[in-house]
Design a protein around this motif. Structure first.
Motif, PDB file in Angstrom:
ATOM      1  N   PRO A  52      33.651  48.046  34.842  1.00  0.00           N
ATOM      2  CA  PRO A  52      33.941  47.089  34.104  1.00  0.00           C
ATOM      3  C   PRO A  52      34.659  45.834  34.924  1.00  0.00           C
ATOM      4  N   CYS A  53      34.804  45.791  35.451  1.00  0.00           N
ATOM      5  CA  CYS A  53      35.001  44.427  36.742  1.00  0.00           C
ATOM      6  C   CYS A  53      33.511  43.598  36.695  1.00  0.00           C
ATOM      7  N   HIS A  54      32.948  44.994  36.776  1.00  0.00           N
ATOM      8  CA  HIS A  54      31.499  43.746  37.068  1.00  0.00           C
ATOM      9  C   HIS A  54      30.866  43.941  35.548  1.00  0.00           C
ATOM     10  N   ILE A  83      31.343  49.820  43.116  1.00  0.00           N
ATOM     11  CA  ILE A  83      32.470  51.255  42.810  1.00  0.00           C
ATOM     12  C   ILE A  83      33.710  50.447  42.500  1.00  0.00           C
ATOM     13  N   HIS A  84      34.345  51.164  41.639  1.00  0.00           N
ATOM     14  CA  HIS A  84      35.473  51.040  41.085  1.00  0.00           C
ATOM     15  C   HIS A  84      36.749  50.957  40.989  1.00  0.00           C
ATOM     16  N   GLU A  85      37.004  50.555  41.158  1.00  0.00           N
ATOM     17  CA  GLU A  85      38.973  51.905  41.309  1.00  0.00           C
ATOM     18  C   GLU A  85      38.835  53.053  41.045  1.00  0.00           C
ATOM     19  N   SER A  86      39.205  53.039  39.801  1.00  0.00           N
ATOM     20  CA  SER A  86      39.073  54.380  38.694  1.00  0.00           C
ATOM     21  C   SER A  86      37.989  54.887  38.638  1.00  0.00           C
ATOM     22  N   GLY A 120      33.407  41.915  42.555  1.00  0.00           N
ATOM     23  CA  GLY A 120      34.462  42.060  42.382  1.00  0.00           C
ATOM     24  C   GLY A 120      35.765  42.998  42.648  1.00  0.00           C
ATOM     25  N   CYS A 121      35.480  43.649  42.500  1.00  0.00           N
ATOM     26  CA  CYS A 121      36.358  44.672  42.324  1.00  0.00           C
ATOM     27  C   CYS A 121      36.543  45.140  43.735  1.00  0.00           C
ATOM     28  N   ASP A 122      37.737  46.038  43.456  1.00  0.00           N
ATOM     29  CA  ASP A 122      39.020  45.660  44.764  1.00  0.00           C
ATOM     30  C   ASP A 122      37.716  45.281  46.516  1.00  0.00           C
ATOM     31  N   LYS A 123      37.205  46.760  46.206  1.00  0.00           N
ATOM     32  CA  LYS A 123      36.402  46.835  47.508  1.00  0.00           C
ATOM     33  C   LYS A 123      34.989  46.229  47.936  1.00  0.00           C
ATOM     34  N   GLY A 192      35.707  41.754  33.918  1.00  0.00           N
ATOM     35  CA  GLY A 192      36.506  41.000  35.274  1.00  0.00           C
ATOM     36  C   GLY A 192      37.412  42.273  36.170  1.00  0.00           C
ATOM     37  N   THR A 193      38.215  41.395  37.059  1.00  0.00           N
ATOM     38  CA  THR A 193      39.378  41.953  38.063  1.00  0.00           C
ATOM     39  C   THR A 193      40.670  41.996  37.994  1.00  0.00           C
ATOM     40  N   CYS A 194      41.217  42.773  38.396  1.00  0.00           N
ATOM     41  CA  CYS A 194      43.298  42.389  37.319  1.00  0.00           C
ATOM     42  C   CYS A 194      43.094  41.171  37.802  1.00  0.00           C
ATOM     43  N   MET A 195      44.437  40.798  36.897  1.00  0.00           N
ATOM     44  CA  MET A 195      44.422  39.328  36.809  1.00  0.00           C
ATOM     45  C   MET A 195      45.316  39.110  37.508  1.00  0.00           C
ATOM     46  N   THR A 199      44.357  42.736  44.945  1.00  0.00           N
ATOM     47  CA  THR A 199      43.425  43.050  45.544  1.00  0.00           C
ATOM     48  C   THR A 199      42.146  42.023  45.872  1.00  0.00           C
ATOM     49  N   ALA A 200      42.069  42.381  44.525  1.00  0.00           N
ATOM     50  CA  ALA A 200      40.539  41.950  44.098  1.00  0.00           C
ATOM     51  C   ALA A 200      40.417  39.885  44.226  1.00  0.00           C
ATOM     52  N   SER A 201      41.997  39.800  43.354  1.00  0.00           N
ATOM     53  CA  SER A 201      42.363  38.375  43.672  1.00  0.00           C
ATOM     54  C   SER A 201      43.056  37.973  44.941  1.00  0.00           C
TER      55      SER A 201
END
Ligand code: FES
Length: 564
Positions: A52-54, A83-86, A120-123, A192-195, A199-201
């Motif tokens: 979902p971050c993408h 890759i999504h964190e969860s 976008g997502c962390d990694k 979008g990424t964690c706001m 790490t993503a930001s």
């Protein structure tokens, strides 16, 4: 040098035939000769139903293609791992190097004169930066952008700092099952990424600080029209770079830009993970992140950005306050403003274009910092010979100098089994220790460093304890938490030698982490301790086990660094 479709022909032993065959196949997509003769901009598609971050990537790709064509280029979209964190077992970190290798090899294998990497997502941005550094083709990075904030009972919520805070409240019995379910629908209200400054930001800000993405790319919200316009501008710029042949990542990833990234990371209250990723990017560029230099930078760089988890606001507020260019204007004396950027000029041009927003209180002036020193400190001592990290900006001041009795968990499974045991011998003054949670031991260095407060203590109001491990921590988390102990216990690090009841001393001001056990006793324990993990039988697990490096080397694979 060959360009466009003539680049990197498939080997059939007859180059003319290789080009003929390539054209014959690609014409099946309906392209004209005119289109196929143009400089090619590859666009990495990291859309995935699991990410979902993408979720906005399709719209960003459409806009980027428009930008490429406006500048006379030919956009060609190709997929890579996402890759999504969860949604990454065992951890996203375990897969980061695979994504870096996938992205690098697809850039090399397919004909393109420049590439636009949307992550976008962390990694994902770190993997793409590593790939860009190694492939060294003109590259523009485009973050997907942060989510907008959520709301619950009149309170502003942010993924995932508030995920952790509210889950802790639920564990402590302050929130019931029905409410925590309601909250789960409100923490991530858009793609979008964690706001928060997770790490993503942090990584989005570092790409911008290093000149690898266009100004304002880091913080514009994922669902704003401005994000789409940034995609169009990024596509256009990538096409111009395809035509010009540069700048190259090797022009942009330099000792000066790495130092700039470290200054920005400290001033942001950035994620500790950013340091691991920066070390990996540096390796791919043939450089090295010096942890002691990072610590020195932290002593002279205040935290200026008032964002969770170190402060109060969220990424959209940072954007409206002027974003990274405005922050960098506060830091001009600490930055190398001659560093070039993909925008075509230097960091000085970016800073000159920073917007002044009257009354904003998200980016503090130097004279009124959020914290006098930077976000992170590097700790050394007999427990962390190659360094450990603490995010001091998100730690409890009362615990910054603390000596306590070790309560040791030998693995993640052991912690899960015993942490809430009512009979666990633990007090609020103790130091919780987790081992076998490093790059090789877990494997994948999970974000398990935020050890939960044992339930019986949480219920009495204990909110923070000193916690130490060879794990990582989400950039959205907070607490007095020592991370990234290197070498890890599974690689023979001294963390493996800690026993229940040993005294551990943390002194952040002195940058010290000491196990108060004499050297002779530690030598005796070392002789009888074996924490090596079994070697997997096959596949990526085996490759990972055999080649992953320690946190101070970015958890990179040993064979991925730049050739000497
Ligand atoms: Fe993707 Fe937080 S889960 S950025």
């Amino acid at each position: 040098m060959s360009r466009g479709l003539r680049k990197g022909l498939t080997a059939y032993g007859d180059e003319g035939f290789s080009l003929f065959l390539r054209k014959a196949f690609i014409k099946a997509m309906g392209y004209s000769d005119d289109a196929l003769d143009r400089p090619i901009v590859g666009i990495a598609n990291t859309y995935s139903d699991y990410n979902p971050c993408h979720g906005n990537v399709p719209a960003l790709i459409e806009a980027a293609k428009r930008g490429v064509m406006h500048a006379g280029g030919m956009p060609m979209v190709f997929p890579t791992i996402s890759i999504h964190e969860s949604f990454a077992h065992p951890t996203s970190m375990y897969l980061r190097n695979l994504m870096a290798m996938d992205t690098e090899e697809m850039i090399r294998a397919q004909p393109m004169d420049a590439v636009l990497l949307i992550g976008g997502c962390d990694k994902t941005l770190p993997a793409q930066m590593m790939a860009a550094a190694s492939a060294d083709l003109p590259t523009v990075l485009l973050p997907t952008g942060p989510m907008v904030v959520g709301h619950h009972k009149g309170e502003v919520l942010g993924a995932c700092t508030d995920c952790r805070r509210l889950w802790a409240a639920y564990r402590a019995g302050q929130m019931d099952q029905a409410e925590i379910e309601t909250v789960s629908g409100r923490l991530a209200p858009s793609v979008g990424t964690c706001m928060v400054m997770g790490t993503a930001s942090t990584m989005a800000c570092l790409t911008e600080a290093m000149g690898l993405s266009l100004p304002m790319s880091a913080a514009a919200p994922a669902v704003h029209a401005e994000r789409v316009r940034l995609a169009e501008a990024s596509g256009r710029r990538a096409a111009e770079m395809a035509i010009a042949g540069g700048p190259l990542p090797s022009d942009l990833i330099t000792p000066a830009s790495l130092r700039n990234a470290m200054v920005v990371m400290q001033a942001l209250g950035g994620s500790t993970n950013g340091l691991v990723h920066l070390a990996a990017v540096a390796r791919h560029a043939g450089l090295k992140v010096d942890l002691d230099q990072f610590d020195r930078i932290g002593r002279e760089t205040p935290v200026l950005v008032d964002l969770k988890p170190s402060g109060h606001h969220y990424m959209e507020h940072f954007h409206h306050a002027g974003g990274l260019p405005r922050l960098m204007r506060e830091l001009t004396d600490l930055l190398d403003l001659a560093a070039p950027t993909v925008a075509g000029g230097t960091l000085a041009d970016v800073v000159a274009g920073a917007e002044e927003v009257p009354g904003q209180d998200v980016i503090r002036p130097r004279g009124r910092p959020l914290k006098a020193q930077g976000a992170m400190a590097v700790l050394r001592g007999n427990l962390s010979p190659r360094g450990a990290v603490i995010k001091q900006s998100a730690a409890s001041p009362a615990l910054m100098k603390h000596t306590g009795r070790a309560v040791v968990f030998t693995s993640l499974a052991d912690m899960a089994k015993r942490i809430d045991d009512p009979d666990l011998d633990v007090n609020a003054d103790d130091v919780l220790v987790l081992r076998q949670a490093g790059p090789r031991g877990a494997p994948g260095m999970p974000e398990a460093g935020y050890l939960p407060i044992p339930k019986k203590l949480a219920r009495t109001g204990v909110k923070d304890m000193v916690r130490i491990s060879d794990a990582r921590m989400s950039g959205t988390a907070f607490g007095t938490i020592v991370l990234h102990i290197a070498p890890e216990s599974a690689a023979g690090g001294p963390l493996a030698l800690v026993r229940d009841g040993d005294l551990i001393e943390l002194d952040v001001a002195a940058r010290r982490l000491e196990l108060k056990v004499d050297a002779a006793e530690l030598a005796r324990r070392a002789a009888e301790t074996d924490h090596a993990v079994p070697r997997p039988a096959r596949g990526y697990a085996r490759l990972y086990h055999d080649h992953v490096m320690q946190a101070d080397d970015g958890c990179d694979f040993d064979f991925l660094g730049a050739a000497p």
